[in-house]
Design a protein around this motif. Structure first.
Motif, PDB file in Angstrom:
ATOM      1  N   ASP A  98       0.946  -1.136  -0.251  1.00 33.99           N
ATOM      2  CA  ASP A  98      -0.050  -0.028  -0.025  1.00 33.99           C
ATOM      3  C   ASP A  98       1.102   1.180  -0.023  1.00 33.99           C
ATOM      4  OD1 ASP A  98      -2.494  -1.216  -0.110  1.00 33.99           O
ATOM      5  OD2 ASP A  98      -2.713  -1.361   2.202  1.00 33.99           O
ATOM      6  N   LEU A  99       1.998   1.212   0.922  1.00 35.30           N
ATOM      7  CA  LEU A  99       2.707   2.303   0.985  1.00 35.30           C
ATOM      8  C   LEU A  99       3.777   2.436  -0.370  1.00 35.30           C
ATOM      9  CD1 LEU A  99       4.073   4.667   2.522  1.00 35.30           C
ATOM     10  CD2 LEU A  99       5.987   2.927   3.091  1.00 35.30           C
ATOM     11  N   ASN A 154       3.268   5.858  -2.907  1.00 31.40           N
ATOM     12  CA  ASN A 154       4.655   6.724  -3.452  1.00 31.40           C
ATOM     13  C   ASN A 154       4.601   6.637  -4.997  1.00 31.40           C
ATOM     14  OD1 ASN A 154       5.665   7.154  -0.996  1.00 31.40           O
ATOM     15  ND2 ASN A 154       6.557   5.382  -0.589  1.00 31.40           N
ATOM     16  N   LEU A 155       4.169   5.565  -5.587  1.00 33.51           N
ATOM     17  CA  LEU A 155       4.155   5.784  -7.116  1.00 33.51           C
ATOM     18  C   LEU A 155       2.765   6.238  -7.785  1.00 33.51           C
ATOM     19  CD1 LEU A 155       5.453   2.053  -7.526  1.00 33.51           C
ATOM     20  CD2 LEU A 155       6.842   4.086  -7.780  1.00 33.51           C
ATOM     21  N   GLY A 156       1.943   6.633  -7.131  1.00 28.48           N
ATOM     22  CA  GLY A 156       0.810   7.203  -7.363  1.00 28.48           C
ATOM     23  C   GLY A 156      -0.143   6.143  -7.947  1.00 28.48           C
ATOM     24  N   ARG A 157       0.018   4.901  -7.764  1.00 27.23           N
ATOM     25  CA  ARG A 157      -1.004   4.036  -8.280  1.00 27.23           C
ATOM     26  C   ARG A 157      -2.152   4.041  -7.708  1.00 27.23           C
ATOM     27  NH1 ARG A 157       3.427  -1.007  -9.142  1.00 27.23           N
ATOM     28  NH2 ARG A 157       3.525  -0.649  -6.926  1.00 27.23           N
ATOM     29  N   LYS A 158      -2.337   4.584  -6.376  1.00 27.26           N
ATOM     30  CA  LYS A 158      -3.657   4.511  -5.406  1.00 27.26           C
ATOM     31  C   LYS A 158      -3.510   5.877  -4.934  1.00 27.26           C
ATOM     32  CE  LYS A 158      -4.353  -0.239  -4.328  1.00 27.26           C
ATOM     33  NZ  LYS A 158      -4.344  -1.241  -3.404  1.00 27.26           N
ATOM     34  N   GLN A 159      -4.909   6.261  -4.541  1.00 33.42           N
ATOM     35  CA  GLN A 159      -4.931   7.462  -3.732  1.00 33.42           C
ATOM     36  C   GLN A 159      -5.206   7.261  -2.252  1.00 33.42           C
ATOM     37  OE1 GLN A 159      -4.668  10.704  -4.908  1.00 33.42           O
ATOM     38  NE2 GLN A 159      -3.991   9.503  -6.832  1.00 33.42           N
TER      39      GLN A 159
END
Length: 95
Positions: free
Chosen positions: A59-60, A64-69
């Motif tokens: 999740d972190l 960090n990669l912007g794959r999730k908000q």
């Protein structure tokens, strides 16, 4: 807590220890974060970072990669201190 109060050396050392992660990619984000911001890190930002450290590694990394908000991962973390630190983490090497 005084707004903008900087971390002392002991608190910074404890924070760095707590931020060790299982995924190398997260460790790299955190290493750059501390290289860029450790001398100016506030207690408020440390609280935000500690909240992020409660997340699982995947999740972190997705944050960090912007794959999730943040709302997708944990809506309770959608708060100013966490969002500020998350933005700082994403500045990897850009400061």
């Amino acid at each position: 807590m005084v707004e903008g109060q900087l971390l002392d050396a002991a608190a910074l050392s404890k924070l760095k220890w707590r931020c060790r992660r299982g995924l190398l990619e997260n460790d790299l984000f955190l290493e750059h974060f501390f290289q860029n911001f450790e001398s100016e890190l506030t207690l408020r930002q440390a609280d935000g970072l500690m909240a992020l450290m409660e997340l699982g590694d995947n999740d972190l990394l997705d944050l960090n990669l912007g794959r999730k908000q943040i709302e997708e991962v944990d809506p309770a973390l959608n708060r100013a201190d966490v969002l500020e630190v998350l933005n700082m983490l994403k500045l990897k090497g850009q400061k």
